[in-house]
Structure formats: structure tokens, C-alpha cells
Design a protein around this motif. Structure first.
Motif, short mmCIF file in Angstrom:
data_model
loop_
_atom_site.label_atom_id
_atom_site.label_comp_id
_atom_site.label_asym_id
_atom_site.label_seq_id
_atom_site.Cartn_x
_atom_site.Cartn_y
_atom_site.Cartn_z
N PRO A 4 -17.40 -0.96 1.11
CA PRO A 4 -17.16 -0.86 2.55
C PRO A 4 -16.99 0.57 3.06
CG PRO A 4 -15.16 -1.57 1.43
CD PRO A 4 -16.20 -1.39 0.38
N GLU B 68 -4.38 -0.88 -4.08
CA GLU B 68 -3.65 -2.15 -4.06
C GLU B 68 -4.38 -3.20 -3.22
OE1 GLU B 68 0.35 -2.03 -2.35
OE2 GLU B 68 0.92 -3.48 -3.89
N GLY B 69 -4.42 -4.41 -3.75
CA GLY B 69 -5.10 -5.48 -3.05
C GLY B 69 -6.52 -5.67 -3.55
N ASP B 70 -6.95 -4.81 -4.45
CA ASP B 70 -8.32 -4.90 -4.97
C ASP B 70 -8.29 -4.85 -6.49
OD1 ASP B 70 -11.13 -4.79 -5.22
OD2 ASP B 70 -11.24 -3.72 -3.31
N MET C 160 -13.51 -4.27 -1.49
CA MET C 160 -13.38 -5.19 -0.39
C MET C 160 -12.91 -4.45 0.85
SD MET C 160 -13.71 -8.09 -2.23
CE MET C 160 -12.91 -9.41 -1.33
N THR C 161 -13.49 -4.82 2.00
CA THR C 161 -13.00 -4.28 3.26
C THR C 161 -11.51 -4.53 3.35
OG1 THR C 161 -15.06 -4.96 4.25
CG2 THR C 161 -13.32 -4.32 5.75
N THR C 162 -11.11 -5.70 2.84
CA THR C 162 -9.74 -6.14 2.97
C THR C 162 -8.75 -5.26 2.22
OG1 THR C 162 -10.13 -7.66 1.17
CG2 THR C 162 -10.34 -8.54 3.36
N SER C 163 -9.22 -4.36 1.37
CA SER C 163 -8.27 -3.51 0.66
C SER C 163 -8.48 -2.03 0.99
CB SER C 163 -8.39 -3.73 -0.84
OG SER C 163 -9.73 -3.61 -1.24
N MET C 164 -9.62 -1.73 1.61
CA MET C 164 -9.96 -0.35 1.89
C MET C 164 -9.01 0.32 2.87
SD MET C 164 -13.43 0.65 3.84
CE MET C 164 -13.08 -0.24 5.33
N VAL C 165 -8.44 -0.49 3.77
CA VAL C 165 -7.68 0.09 4.87
C VAL C 165 -6.40 0.79 4.43
CG1 VAL C 165 -8.62 -1.37 6.67
CG2 VAL C 165 -6.69 -2.15 5.32
#
Lengths: 228, 341
Positions: free
Chosen positions: A185, A104-106, A156-161
Motif C-alpha cells: 500500500p 504492528e498489526g501486520d 496491508m493498508t490496515t497496518s500501514m497507517v
């Protein structure tokens, strides 16, 4: 059964069709393989997959880039579509199913699709959840299908977490499930830290990792065949 | 010399007291959001919340800039894509494109909406820049960013198709990229007029992990040049991934500075581009700043400086869950080590 020279000719056509991203050649080679009684599994592994291995090498050597890989994948699928119905069931002692998706987010799914392709090739049942997949959906789908492998992708780093949460939940419910993470990432350190069993940082790595897995399965198959 | 003077002097290649530490990309922190009592999902749709949040990274940690927007979907939305801001998400989810504008090769022949500057969140961003400038603009330089033409095209249509067509039908893609460039020129101009001191152009999708240097030169560079040329203030060109093979081309695009990430060997780039070139980079904003400890942060900052960066600057957006002590360590290291070189 076609003679050895002819067999090599067909396998070469499939292999080169993939390498030269020539969908027509792959289709033609696959049709010839079927018409002339060539073993479909052999045509897939020694023709199409062998071509994809070379594509992975060309990518590594920076002769090929992502556009080429995508076109090669299209060619591989063109052949696979024709060969697949003729495959004998691979009895590997594992059920062989995988849940795969982009978190989610990617919305980037190129790497995911390349890995998926290699599982398709290997005869896995692939539950492709697509992209921008809510984290709980991975957990649910794994439980529902009892798949032994889950692949999580993020570019994206922004979705990996979101990944460690999914890994934790799946491992909690099903400690034997293998989890592979992938995307720019990710790193081996993160995979280790989060308890994932494997990782691939880019398309080439994803391809290599998936090829490695598939090659491993092929080895199992060959060993089995030898014993018979 | 305050941060604003330091950064603006750097852009003009004038003498400064130490290496600055700032960014042209998103750098809001959860610490900042929480302090204000905002929610991440809310700040994309509210100019004041966006500006307030963007200012906290300077106010709390002394980070030497104020940057909006926070997400990467402003231009695509203005062009007509539908975005998802995940309004109900508890954690941090950045907006993504929910619906593309172009669904196949036959739809690639699009033209620029005549009212682009007033579509989507472009007006909201202008307001956010104005508010941010009024808040901290006398103390730090105010930055904003637009995507590069290829990256924007990859949002507006299926990236998969775009990549293949870049190979098979380069002329068709070139035409689309030119329209993208025109759109970005309009948006960047609005940002500049609203008060942005520098504009970063993020051509993230065109990294040499993905495209060959040849395709980069023939297809990506011309529209990129067009966008950068239109920016009247300072400009920074950012490309992710392995960029050592294309740093010369990046400079040819004509920006004031280039920005590279951790996969770039900066010492090597410095050798290639000479002592005078402005190279910003190149620490890993996640594996160092978020998951590393203070010592790793400090040693990484020192390595960036030793390798020859002109400004210590992250390889991508700073991930909001960055531990405050790591931000503090970064700025402390800059203050002590940044003046020694």
C-alpha cells in the motif's frame, strides 16, 4: 589465487545457483571459492548478488514470481553462510547498521526478509525486529543501536497507517537517520508526505531498492580500492 | 428504487436507475464507531457492537450496503489458529493471527473439524448478520465475506513456506487448499443462512503480483471454483493487485461478479469480458478516500464509472479514518454522475 578462467567458473556457479534456485550449487560454489582462495567479497557481489540482480529482472519481466524469488533467496543464503566468515571487513566510512521490521498489526514479512537479505549480503549489521512490531520498539531500537537506517514494512493498508508516527518520532530524535518504507500500500507520495527517504511497493521493488543501495556501497568500495 | 433493490437488481443484471456504490468488504468508519461510543478493538468480539457499527456507514452516509465481519481472521480462528485482537490498542489495529495451525510441511495433512460451524467466532458472525439484517436489511443488501482457499492457507501456515511449496510440491498444496475450500463452504453457508444477500470471496493472496497466471489456473482456481459454486446466492470474487492477466480466469471461477482494485485497468477488463460482465471496482480506498481531497474523490469516482465498472466499489476495506466529507462527496458524486451512464 585461482586463475581468471577458474574464477569465472566459480562466479558463474554462484550466479547461476541463485538464478536456478539451486542451493547445492551455491554451497558448492562457495566452498570452491573459499578452498581456492577467491576473494569472499567478490564471490558475494559478483556471484551471488549478480545472480539476484538477474532474478529481479526476471521478476520484472514476469518470468519469475514470488515463490521463485523466495527459493532464489534460499540459494543465496546457502552460499552466503559459507562465504561470510571469510569476508574482510568492508571499510566504507559508514558503520552500516539497519533496524528492520514489519509494523504492528501486520504479520507479513516476505518483502521485509528480501530487503534484509540484501543488507546481510552487504555486510550490514541487521537488527531484525521481526513482524507485528510495536511502533515504539523501532524508535527504541534505533536509539539503542544508533543505526543510520530504519526500514518499516507493511503489506496491508490496515497496518500501514502506523508508519508516519514512527517516522516522526525517529526523525525528531535523530534527524540524520534514513527511513525506508515498503509494502503493497505504500507509494512515493506517502513516503514524501510522511518524510521517509525511500520506498518500495513490492518484493521486486524492495529487492531493486536494496540492490541499488548495495550497488552504491559496492561502488564506494571499488572507488576506495582504486585510490589505494 | 432503494439501495437494496438497486444492488439486488444489479446482481440479477436487471435494469437500474444508476450505478450503485457499495462494497463486499469491510467499510466501517471511525465516525460511526465514535458516534456509538464503541472502541475498535471491542467490536470484533461482540455481535451487537459489530452489527451496530456496520450499519452506521449506511445510516450516516447512505453507503449502499451493510457488511460484516470487520476483520480477516474468522475462518483461521475457527480452524484452530489463535488470533490477536490487540485489546489494549488505542488506535485502529486489525486482528492478526498470533499462532499458526501448521508449523511445517509435515503438518500439512489436516482434516476439517466436524464442528467448524460452532467454533471460534462463526456463531458470533451469524448473530451479527442477523442483527444487521433486522436493522437495515429492508433498505440495503447485506453482505458478508470469506477468504479464498489460498489466502486462508497462508494464514494457517507460514506464507513463505506455502508459496515455495506451491512451486515445489503443488500436489501437497492442492490437497490442503481442498480442505480450506471445504471449511470456507461451511462458513459461507452459515452466513447465507443467517441472511447474507451476497458473499464476497477474498482471494487476496493469489494476486498475479505474487503468483504466475499458470499457478493461478492450475492450483488456485479449482478450489476457488468449488467454494464459489457452493454459494447459492450472489457471489463476488475479489483479488487484489494486478489482475488484468487473470480476469478471464476469475470469471471462470463462476462468481456473479468480480471485484478488482486500482491496479486493474478496468477499461481493458471491460473490453476483455464484454458489456454484460459484472465488474466491481476500483478506487484506492486509502490514497483516494482517506488521504485525497473531495475533488480527487469525485474525479476518481467519475473515472471508475467512465472506465465501465458495474458498481463503484473500493479496492480493499475502507480504512476507518476516512474523513466524513470524503464519504459524503463520494455518495453525492454517485447520485449525480452515476445515473448519467
Amino acid at each position: 589465487m585461482a586463475d581468471e578462467t577458474r574464477k569465472k567458473e566459480i562466479l558463474d556457479k554462484l550466479r547461476n545457483g541463485v538464478i536456478q534456485y539451486d542451493e547445492d550449487a551455491c554451497r558448492e560454489g562457495a566452498q570452491e571459492a573459499v578452498a581456492e582462495g577467491l576473494d569472499a567479497n567478490e564471490a558475494i557481489f559478483d556471484g551471488l548478488v549478480s545472480g539476484m540482480e538477474e532474478v529481479g529482472r526476471l521478476f520484472e519481466a514476469q518470468e519469475y514470481f514470488v515463490p521463485e524469488i523466495l527459493m532464489c533467496a534460499d540459494a543465496l543464503y546457502a552460499g552466503l553462510e559459507i562465504l561470510k566468515p571469510h569476508c574482510r571487513q568492508m571499510d566504507l566510512g559508514v558503520k552500516g547498521s539497519v533496524v528492520i521490521g514489519t509494523v504492528e498489526g501486520d504479520v507479513h514479512d516476505i518483502g521485509k526478509n528480501l530487503v534484509k537479505m540484501m543488507f546481510d549480503v552487504a555486510g550490514f549489521t541487521v537488527y531484525d525486529l521481526g513482524r507485528d512490531v510495536p511502533l515504539d520498539k523501532f524508535v527504541e531500537e534505533q536509539l539503542k543501536t544508533d543505526s543510520e537506517l530504519v526500514c518499516l514494512s507493511a503489506m496491508m493498508t490496515t497496518s500501514m497507517v502506523g508508519m508516519p508516527k514512527v517516522i516522526e518520532k525517529i526523525k525528531e530524535k535523530n534527524p540524520n537517520c534514513m527511513i525506508m518504507i515498503g509494502g503493497a500500500p505504500t507509494s512515493k507520495e506517502l513516503a514524501d508526505k510522511w518524510g521517509a527517504d525511500g520506498y518500495a511497493e513490492d518484493a521486486s521493488n524492495a529487492l531493486k531498492e536494496a540492490i541499488k543501495m548495495v550497488a552504491f556501497l559496492k561502488k564506494l568500495r571499488d572507488e576506495k580500492a582504486q585510490k589505494k | 428504487m432503494n439501495s437494496r433493490e438497486r444492488v439486488l437488481k444489479l446482481f440479477k443484471k436487471e435494469a437500474i436507475d444508476r450505478v450503485p456504490c457499495f462494497s463486499g468488504m469491510g467499510n466501517i468508519t471511525e465516525t460511526g464507531i465514535n458516534k456509538l461510543g464503541y472502541r475498535f478493538a471491542g467490536i470484533h468480539l461482540d455481535a451487537k457492537q459489530m452489527a451496530d457499527t456496520a450499519a452506521t456507514t449506511y445510516k450516516l452516509f447512505g453507503y449502499e450496503c451493510g457488511v460484516v465481519p470487520v476483520d480477516l481472521c474468522v475462518e483461521a480462528e475457527a480452524m484452530g489458529c489463535v488470533i490477536n485482537v490487540y485489546p489494549h490498542a488505542e488506535g485502529i489495529l486489525y486482528p492478526t493471527i498470533k499462532e499458526k495451525l501448521i508449523h511445517g510441511e509435515d503438518e500439512m495433512n489436516i482434516s476439517l473439524p466436524s464442528d467448524l460451524a460452532s467454533r471460534g467466532r462463526v456463531p458470533l458472525l451469524k448473530e451479527a448478520i442477523r442483527l444487521l439484517k433486522a436493522d437495515i436489511g429492508s433498505e440495503v443488501a447485506i453482505g458478508s465475506y470469506v477468504l479464498g482457499p489460498f489466502t486462508l492457507a497462508g494464514q494457517i501456515m507460514e506464507l513463505n513456506d506455502l508459496l515455495k511449496l506451491s512451486f515445489k510440491k503443488a500436489d501437497k498444496v492442492a490437497k490442503l487448499l481442498d480442505v480450506m475450500a471445504d471449511a470456507l463452504i461451511i462458513v459461507a453457508k452459515e452466513y447465507e443462512n443467517a441472511g447474507a444477500d451476497y458473499i464476497t470471496v477474498r482471494e487476496m493472496g493469489a494476486t498475479s503480483d505474487v503468483l504466475s497466471p499458470r499457478v493461478f489456473k492450475n492450483l488456485i482456481l479449482p478450489p476457488l471454483q468449488k467454494v464459489i459454486k457452493s454459494i447459492s446466492g450472489h457471489s463476488v470474487l475479489h483479488i487484489c493487485g494486478k489482475t488484468n492477466d487473470i480476469v478471464t480466469s476469475m470469471m471462470e471461477a463462476g462468481p456473479t461478479a468480480i471485484s478488482v482494485e486500482q491496479k486493474n485497468d478496468v477499461a481493458e477488463s471491460r473490453k476483455k469480458l464484454g458489456g454484460d460482465a459484472l465488474i466491481f471496482g476500483n478506487f484506492d480506498p486509502y490514497n483516494v478516500l482517506v488521504s485525497g481531497n473531495e475533488e480527487l474523490v469525485r474525479s476518481t469516482i467519475r473515472k471508475c464509472i467512465d472506465d465501465g465498472v458495474s458498481a463503484v466499489w473500493p479496492g480493499c476495506d475502507i480504512w476507518p479514518t476516512v474523513p466524513p466529507q470524503n464519504m459524503i462527496a463520494m455518495m453525492d458524486e454517485i447520485n449525480t454522475y452515476g445515473g448519467k451512464k
